[in-house]
Design a protein around this motif. Structure first.
Motif, PDB file in Angstrom:
ATOM      1  N   LEU A  17       0.807  -1.210   0.000  1.00 49.27           N
ATOM      2  CA  LEU A  17       0.000   0.000   0.000  1.00 49.27           C
ATOM      3  C   LEU A  17       0.846   1.268   0.000  1.00 49.27           C
ATOM      4  CD1 LEU A  17      -2.854  -1.075   2.449  1.00 49.27           C
ATOM      5  CD2 LEU A  17      -2.905  -0.994  -0.042  1.00 49.27           C
TER       6      LEU A  17
ATOM      7  N   ARG B 273      -7.800  -1.746   5.950  1.00 46.55           N
ATOM      8  CA  ARG B 273      -6.675  -2.101   6.816  1.00 46.55           C
ATOM      9  C   ARG B 273      -6.803  -1.391   8.163  1.00 46.55           C
ATOM     10  NH1 ARG B 273      -1.188  -3.836   6.670  1.00 46.55           N
ATOM     11  NH2 ARG B 273       0.123  -2.676   8.142  1.00 46.55           N
ATOM     12  N   GLN B 274      -7.141  -0.106   8.130  1.00 44.64           N
ATOM     13  CA  GLN B 274      -7.288   0.663   9.362  1.00 44.64           C
ATOM     14  C   GLN B 274      -8.398   0.095  10.244  1.00 44.64           C
ATOM     15  OE1 GLN B 274      -7.925   4.526   7.627  1.00 44.64           O
ATOM     16  NE2 GLN B 274      -5.759   5.081   7.671  1.00 44.64           N
TER      17      GLN B 274
ATOM     18  N   GLY C 258       1.775  -2.174   4.655  1.00 46.12           N
ATOM     19  CA  GLY C 258       0.875  -1.054   4.885  1.00 46.12           C
ATOM     20  C   GLY C 258       1.336   0.209   4.188  1.00 46.12           C
ATOM     21  N   ASP C 259       0.532   1.250   4.313  1.00 47.70           N
ATOM     22  CA  ASP C 259       0.827   2.532   3.673  1.00 47.70           C
ATOM     23  C   ASP C 259       1.694   3.369   4.612  1.00 47.70           C
ATOM     24  OD1 ASP C 259       0.911   4.815   2.208  1.00 47.70           O
ATOM     25  OD2 ASP C 259      -1.194   5.355   2.466  1.00 47.70           O
TER      26      ASP C 259
ATOM     27  N   LYS D  36       1.450   1.382  -3.740  1.00 52.87           N
ATOM     28  CA  LYS D  36       0.186   1.194  -4.467  1.00 52.87           C
ATOM     29  C   LYS D  36       0.305   0.089  -5.526  1.00 52.87           C
ATOM     30  CE  LYS D  36      -1.054   6.118  -4.071  1.00 52.87           C
ATOM     31  NZ  LYS D  36       0.271   6.603  -3.624  1.00 52.87           N
TER      32      LYS D  36
ATOM     33  N   HIS E 266      -6.869   2.069  -3.790  1.00 56.62           N
ATOM     34  CA  HIS E 266      -5.852   2.227  -2.750  1.00 56.62           C
ATOM     35  C   HIS E 266      -6.479   2.784  -1.474  1.00 56.62           C
ATOM     36  CE1 HIS E 266      -2.692   4.706  -0.697  1.00 56.62           C
ATOM     37  NE2 HIS E 266      -2.082   3.545  -0.753  1.00 56.62           N
TER      38      HIS E 266
ATOM     39  N   VAL F 233      -6.774   0.859   2.119  1.00 55.97           N
ATOM     40  CA  VAL F 233      -6.176   1.477   3.310  1.00 55.97           C
ATOM     41  C   VAL F 233      -7.214   1.580   4.420  1.00 55.97           C
ATOM     42  CG1 VAL F 233      -5.267   3.646   4.249  1.00 55.97           C
ATOM     43  CG2 VAL F 233      -4.345   2.728   2.118  1.00 55.97           C
TER      44      VAL F 233
END
Length: 231
Positions: free
Chosen positions: A26, A93-94, A134-135, A29, A86, A90
């Motif tokens: 992420l 994921r959060q 992760g981002d 991307k 994306h 994200v």
């Protein structure tokens, strides 16, 4: 002699290709798809690819909406996720739903997703992620537009922005790129009505900020004296 012998039997490639593994990053991307043979990059269709959180129980499935294909055929295709995909992944994921680790990240692929270089479709399959990142990359400010007719300032970023995170005093209009003689912080402005998280964010200038801008000399009158600093 260079005289060749004609082939006695020729059978074209009729074997479907298969997805072997995938990873997702992420920060960059990039969704990386690895197959058991060389596949056609131009045939890759993100709309036929889905990300899942599980293979059993309550399954959350997200269908990709787009993305940028890689330029060359290969056994591994790196798909650049669309900004919407994306941002959605994200958020998942959060929330701890998916794309947290390989344990809750699976990819489902349909035959229409890609073909090998002979035109054979990929086998429908669902595989677990081998790696999930992760981002960790901050968004970058790419540019802005100022419209005095409707008192709006529109900013463009490299990825989706959480509109609730904007600190308006940190948005400063100034008359030069550096060492400005005039600066106008946005004190009372807010995002435009209906503005959602996006890579393009429109700010509605408050009457006070708009009045300050149009009555302050040597700023906001030309391209050459209109700059935005994000602190």
């Amino acid at each position: 002699s260079d005289n060749g012998i004609r082939v006695a039997t020729f059978i074209r490639d009729m074997k479907n290709c298969s997805l072997v593994r995938f990873s997702i990053n992420l920060s960059t991307k990039v969704l990386s798809l690895t197959f058991d043979e060389v596949v056609s990059a131009s045939s890759l269709s993100p709309l036929s690819v889905s990300i899942l959180n599980s293979l059993t129980g309550v399954i959350v499935q997200y269908n990709l909406t787009g993305g940028t294909r890689p330029p060359s055929d290969s056994t591994t295709l790196d798909l650049t996720l669309s900004l919407l995909d994306h941002a959605t992944l994200v958020r998942y994921r959060q929330q701890g739903v998916m794309v947290v680790s390989p344990a809750n990240t699976y990819l489902s692929i349909l035959p229409s997703a890609v073909t090998d270089v002979s035109g054979n479709p990929v086998n429908a399959n669902t595989v677990p992620a081998t790696e999930v990142f992760g981002d960790a990359t901050a968004p970058t400010f790419q540019g802005f537009a100022l419209n005095l007719s409707n008192a709006q300032l529109t900013m463009t970023f490299s990825e989706y922005i959480d509109v609730t995170s904007i600190v308006y005093l940190n948005l400063v209009l100034q008359n030069t790129a550096s060492s400005p003689s005039t600066q106008i912080p946005l004190r009372n402005s807010k995002v435009a009505l209906g503005q959602q998280n996006n890579s393009v964010i429109t700010i509605a200038l408050s009457p006070l900020d708009f009045f300050t801008l149009i009555t302050t000399p040597n700023i906001g009158t030309l391209l050459a004296n209109t700059y935005l600093l994000i602190q």
